[in-house]
Design a protein around this motif. Structure first.
Motif, PDB file in Angstrom:
ATOM      1  N   GLU A 176       0.835  -1.220   0.000  1.00 55.72           N
ATOM      2  CA  GLU A 176       0.000   0.000   0.000  1.00 55.72           C
ATOM      3  C   GLU A 176       0.861   1.258   0.000  1.00 55.72           C
ATOM      4  O   GLU A 176       0.603   2.207  -0.749  1.00 55.72           O
ATOM      5  CB  GLU A 176      -0.922   0.017   1.222  1.00 55.72           C
ATOM      6  CG  GLU A 176      -2.095  -0.908   1.077  1.00 55.72           C
ATOM      7  CD  GLU A 176      -3.122  -0.717   2.183  1.00 55.72           C
ATOM      8  OE1 GLU A 176      -3.035   0.255   2.971  1.00 55.72           O
ATOM      9  OE2 GLU A 176      -4.036  -1.561   2.271  1.00 55.72           O
ATOM     10  N   ASP A 177       1.907   1.274   0.844  1.00 54.41           N
ATOM     11  CA  ASP A 177       2.796   2.449   0.875  1.00 54.41           C
ATOM     12  C   ASP A 177       3.430   2.658  -0.487  1.00 54.41           C
ATOM     13  O   ASP A 177       3.565   3.774  -0.971  1.00 54.41           O
ATOM     14  CB  ASP A 177       3.927   2.255   1.906  1.00 54.41           C
ATOM     15  CG  ASP A 177       3.400   2.274   3.327  1.00 54.41           C
ATOM     16  OD1 ASP A 177       2.242   2.688   3.513  1.00 54.41           O
ATOM     17  OD2 ASP A 177       4.143   1.865   4.245  1.00 54.41           O
ATOM     18  N   LEU A 178       3.817   1.536  -1.082  1.00 54.79           N
ATOM     19  CA  LEU A 178       4.452   1.570  -2.387  1.00 54.79           C
ATOM     20  C   LEU A 178       3.506   2.187  -3.435  1.00 54.79           C
ATOM     21  O   LEU A 178       3.918   3.045  -4.218  1.00 54.79           O
ATOM     22  CB  LEU A 178       4.835   0.130  -2.755  1.00 54.79           C
ATOM     23  CG  LEU A 178       5.191  -0.187  -4.180  1.00 54.79           C
ATOM     24  CD1 LEU A 178       6.436   0.576  -4.570  1.00 54.79           C
ATOM     25  CD2 LEU A 178       5.433  -1.684  -4.328  1.00 54.79           C
ATOM     26  N   ILE A 179       2.241   1.775  -3.420  1.00 57.72           N
ATOM     27  CA  ILE A 179       1.282   2.278  -4.409  1.00 57.72           C
ATOM     28  C   ILE A 179       1.113   3.792  -4.267  1.00 57.72           C
ATOM     29  O   ILE A 179       1.136   4.525  -5.253  1.00 57.72           O
ATOM     30  CB  ILE A 179      -0.073   1.542  -4.264  1.00 57.72           C
ATOM     31  CG1 ILE A 179       0.100   0.085  -4.684  1.00 57.72           C
ATOM     32  CG2 ILE A 179      -1.161   2.221  -5.092  1.00 57.72           C
ATOM     33  CD1 ILE A 179      -1.052  -0.822  -4.333  1.00 57.72           C
ATOM     34  N   VAL A 180       0.997   4.243  -3.015  1.00 58.83           N
ATOM     35  CA  VAL A 180       0.837   5.680  -2.788  1.00 58.83           C
ATOM     36  C   VAL A 180       2.071   6.423  -3.308  1.00 58.83           C
ATOM     37  O   VAL A 180       1.976   7.473  -3.942  1.00 58.83           O
ATOM     38  CB  VAL A 180       0.590   5.962  -1.283  1.00 58.83           C
ATOM     39  CG1 VAL A 180       0.623   7.455  -1.001  1.00 58.83           C
ATOM     40  CG2 VAL A 180      -0.745   5.359  -0.859  1.00 58.83           C
ATOM     41  N   ASP A 181       3.246   5.840  -3.072  1.00 58.21           N
ATOM     42  CA  ASP A 181       4.491   6.448  -3.522  1.00 58.21           C
ATOM     43  C   ASP A 181       4.598   6.460  -5.060  1.00 58.21           C
ATOM     44  O   ASP A 181       5.057   7.428  -5.659  1.00 58.21           O
ATOM     45  CB  ASP A 181       5.641   5.642  -2.902  1.00 58.21           C
ATOM     46  CG  ASP A 181       6.938   6.395  -3.012  1.00 58.21           C
ATOM     47  OD1 ASP A 181       6.925   7.603  -2.707  1.00 58.21           O
ATOM     48  OD2 ASP A 181       7.940   5.789  -3.436  1.00 58.21           O
ATOM     49  N   LEU A 182       4.126   5.390  -5.671  1.00 55.49           N
ATOM     50  CA  LEU A 182       4.241   5.249  -7.128  1.00 55.49           C
ATOM     51  C   LEU A 182       3.402   6.253  -7.910  1.00 55.49           C
ATOM     52  O   LEU A 182       3.693   6.549  -9.060  1.00 55.49           O
ATOM     53  CB  LEU A 182       3.828   3.839  -7.566  1.00 55.49           C
ATOM     54  CG  LEU A 182       4.763   2.688  -7.224  1.00 55.49           C
ATOM     55  CD1 LEU A 182       4.124   1.366  -7.628  1.00 55.49           C
ATOM     56  CD2 LEU A 182       6.111   2.845  -7.900  1.00 55.49           C
ATOM     57  N   LYS A 183       2.367   6.787  -7.291  1.00 61.02           N
ATOM     58  CA  LYS A 183       1.482   7.654  -8.094  1.00 61.02           C
ATOM     59  C   LYS A 183       2.151   8.966  -8.485  1.00 61.02           C
ATOM     60  O   LYS A 183       1.648   9.682  -9.342  1.00 61.02           O
ATOM     61  CB  LYS A 183       0.132   7.849  -7.417  1.00 61.02           C
ATOM     62  CG  LYS A 183       0.123   8.810  -6.274  1.00 61.02           C
ATOM     63  CD  LYS A 183      -1.325   9.036  -5.838  1.00 61.02           C
ATOM     64  CE  LYS A 183      -1.337  10.008  -4.673  1.00 61.02           C
ATOM     65  NZ  LYS A 183      -2.656  10.300  -4.205  1.00 61.02           N
ATOM     66  N   LYS A 184       3.314   9.268  -7.851  1.00 53.23           N
ATOM     67  CA  LYS A 184       4.092  10.436  -8.300  1.00 53.23           C
ATOM     68  C   LYS A 184       4.471  10.278  -9.774  1.00 53.23           C
ATOM     69  O   LYS A 184       4.509  11.216 -10.525  1.00 53.23           O
ATOM     70  CB  LYS A 184       5.394  10.568  -7.484  1.00 53.23           C
ATOM     71  CG  LYS A 184       5.182  10.902  -6.019  1.00 53.23           C
ATOM     72  CD  LYS A 184       6.444  11.463  -5.396  1.00 53.23           C
ATOM     73  CE  LYS A 184       7.577  10.457  -5.291  1.00 53.23           C
ATOM     74  NZ  LYS A 184       7.524   9.567  -4.146  1.00 53.23           N
ATOM     75  N   ASP A 185       4.788   9.036 -10.138  1.00 52.03           N
ATOM     76  CA  ASP A 185       5.292   8.788 -11.489  1.00 52.03           C
ATOM     77  C   ASP A 185       4.301   8.070 -12.404  1.00 52.03           C
ATOM     78  O   ASP A 185       4.488   8.066 -13.618  1.00 52.03           O
ATOM     79  CB  ASP A 185       6.563   7.915 -11.418  1.00 52.03           C
ATOM     80  CG  ASP A 185       7.640   8.569 -10.592  1.00 52.03           C
ATOM     81  OD1 ASP A 185       7.895   9.770 -10.830  1.00 52.03           O
ATOM     82  OD2 ASP A 185       8.223   7.906  -9.706  1.00 52.03           O
ATOM     83  N   TYR A 186       3.322   7.404 -11.828  1.00 51.82           N
ATOM     84  CA  TYR A 186       2.440   6.559 -12.633  1.00 51.82           C
ATOM     85  C   TYR A 186       0.986   6.864 -12.336  1.00 51.82           C
ATOM     86  O   TYR A 186       0.656   7.429 -11.303  1.00 51.82           O
ATOM     87  CB  TYR A 186       2.688   5.076 -12.322  1.00 51.82           C
ATOM     88  CG  TYR A 186       4.117   4.665 -12.427  1.00 51.82           C
ATOM     89  CD1 TYR A 186       4.663   4.328 -13.664  1.00 51.82           C
ATOM     90  CD2 TYR A 186       4.936   4.647 -11.311  1.00 51.82           C
ATOM     91  CE1 TYR A 186       5.994   3.977 -13.779  1.00 51.82           C
ATOM     92  CE2 TYR A 186       6.277   4.300 -11.417  1.00 51.82           C
ATOM     93  CZ  TYR A 186       6.793   3.962 -12.654  1.00 51.82           C
ATOM     94  OH  TYR A 186       8.106   3.629 -12.764  1.00 51.82           O
ATOM     95  N   SER A 187       0.124   6.426 -13.245  1.00 51.77           N
ATOM     96  CA  SER A 187      -1.312   6.463 -12.996  1.00 51.77           C
ATOM     97  C   SER A 187      -1.711   5.024 -12.687  1.00 51.77           C
ATOM     98  O   SER A 187      -1.344   4.112 -13.431  1.00 51.77           O
ATOM     99  CB  SER A 187      -2.054   6.954 -14.241  1.00 51.77           C
ATOM    100  OG  SER A 187      -1.518   8.206 -14.628  1.00 51.77           O
TER     101      SER A 187
END
Ligand SMILES: Nc1ncnc2c1ncn2[C@@H]1O[C@H](COP(=O)(O)OP(=O)(O)OP(=O)(O)O)[C@@H](O)[C@H]1O
Ligand SMILES: [Mg+2]
Length: 273
Positions: A209-220
């Motif tokens: 979950e933390d990873l997904i929140v972090d990833l949205k900086k670069d991805y949709s």
């Protein structure tokens, strides 16, 4: 990017025939219907997916969430008898078009499945396999991408000393983060996650979950989840599906605190499904 997906002439034709995307949307779905043989599993849904955000798809089993998700990178093509009608616009191109290069499309729109599915190869090879296939051969460059994608997937510290060991020796949660790293390595713009943490223990789940929140900086990101807490923790917008229909689609906070449709309220409060 766009021209890699289509033959040039066709790209021009498609652009003329489709609605322009809003700047802040990465995908625009128009009247999408998906069939398995005669049976319709998705009933003409329309929705815009925002750039650099997390969109959650919720709804009871069998309502069409995975079917919809798989249509976004044409994974349904692999199912005999499956067909889609309508439009899914990505960079103003209808990705459902016959002329789409699906290999190029899947590099830009990556997918992670519910069950971790690493290849029975080393951790390193799991990440480099598709990269080599796409023409990156230099070891220093591959090393760099492996480290970078494992860092982004919050797995590097746990595996940096065992990169050449089998991926199957990792725990389930580590395997799922490896599958996420493998997708990140291809530098997609959109990531499709189908219940990515449903098979994980609470600690691995919270890392994902933390990873997904972090990833949205670069991805949709579009994520299917049965976990209402997860949807409300990590998503910006939530779409509620029921029997192939999109019942309600709004800001996550609105869906979980004050939904407009009674069925949504009944579903999120656990009255069915
Ligand atoms: N390969 C297939 N062939 C035929 N019908 C299918 C296939 N995959 C899904 N379906 C049908 O399409 C409908 C939607 O299924 P889908 O897997 O998209 O639901 P889902 O919302 O992802 O459910 P779950 O929450 O259980 O994963 C269901 O009626 C299902 O039986
Ligand atoms: Mg599903």
């Amino acid at each position: 990017m766009v021209t890699t997906l289509l033959e040039k002439e066709t790209a021009e034709q498609t652009m003329q025939s489709t609605v322009q995307l809003q700047m802040d949307n990465i995908l625009k779905v128009n009247n999408l219907e998906i069939f398995y043989g005669e049976k319709r599993a998705v009933n003409g849904i329309s929705m815009d997916i925002e750039k650099n955000s997390v969109t959650a798809l919720i709804g009871p089993s069998g309502c069409g969430k995975s079917t919809f998700l798989r249509s976004v990178n044409r994974m349904n093509d692999l199912i005999p008898g499956a067909r889609a009608q309508g439009e899914i616009l990505y960079e103003d191109i209808n990705i459902l078009s016959e002329q789409i290069n699906v290999v190029a499309l899947r590099k830009e729109i990556g997918m992670v499945f519910q069950k971790p599915n690493p290849f029975p190869k080393s951790i390193y090879e799991n990440i480099t396999h598709a990269l080599k296939f796409s023409g990156i051969k230099k070891k220093s460059q591959l090393d760099e991408i492996v480290e970078e994608s494992l860092q982004k997937a919050a797995l590097w510290d746990e595996v940096k000393d065992r990169l050449h060991k089998s991926a199957l020796s990792l725990s389930g949660g580590q395997q799922q983060r490896l599958c996420i790293a493998r997708t990140i390595a291809m530098k997609p713009t959109v990531m499709l996650l189908d219940e990515p943490s449903s098979a994980l223990d609470p600690i691995s789940n919270s890392k994902v979950e933390d990873l997904i929140v972090d990833l949205k900086k670069d991805y949709s990101i579009i994520i299917v989840t049965h976990n209402m807490q997860q949807a409300s923790r990590i998503s910006d917008k939530t779409a509620f599906f029921l029997s192939g229909d999109l019942i309600e689609y709004d800001a996550t906070e609105k869906i979980f605190t004050n939904p407009s449709v009674k069925k949504t309220e009944e579903y999120i409060s656990g009255r069915f499904g």
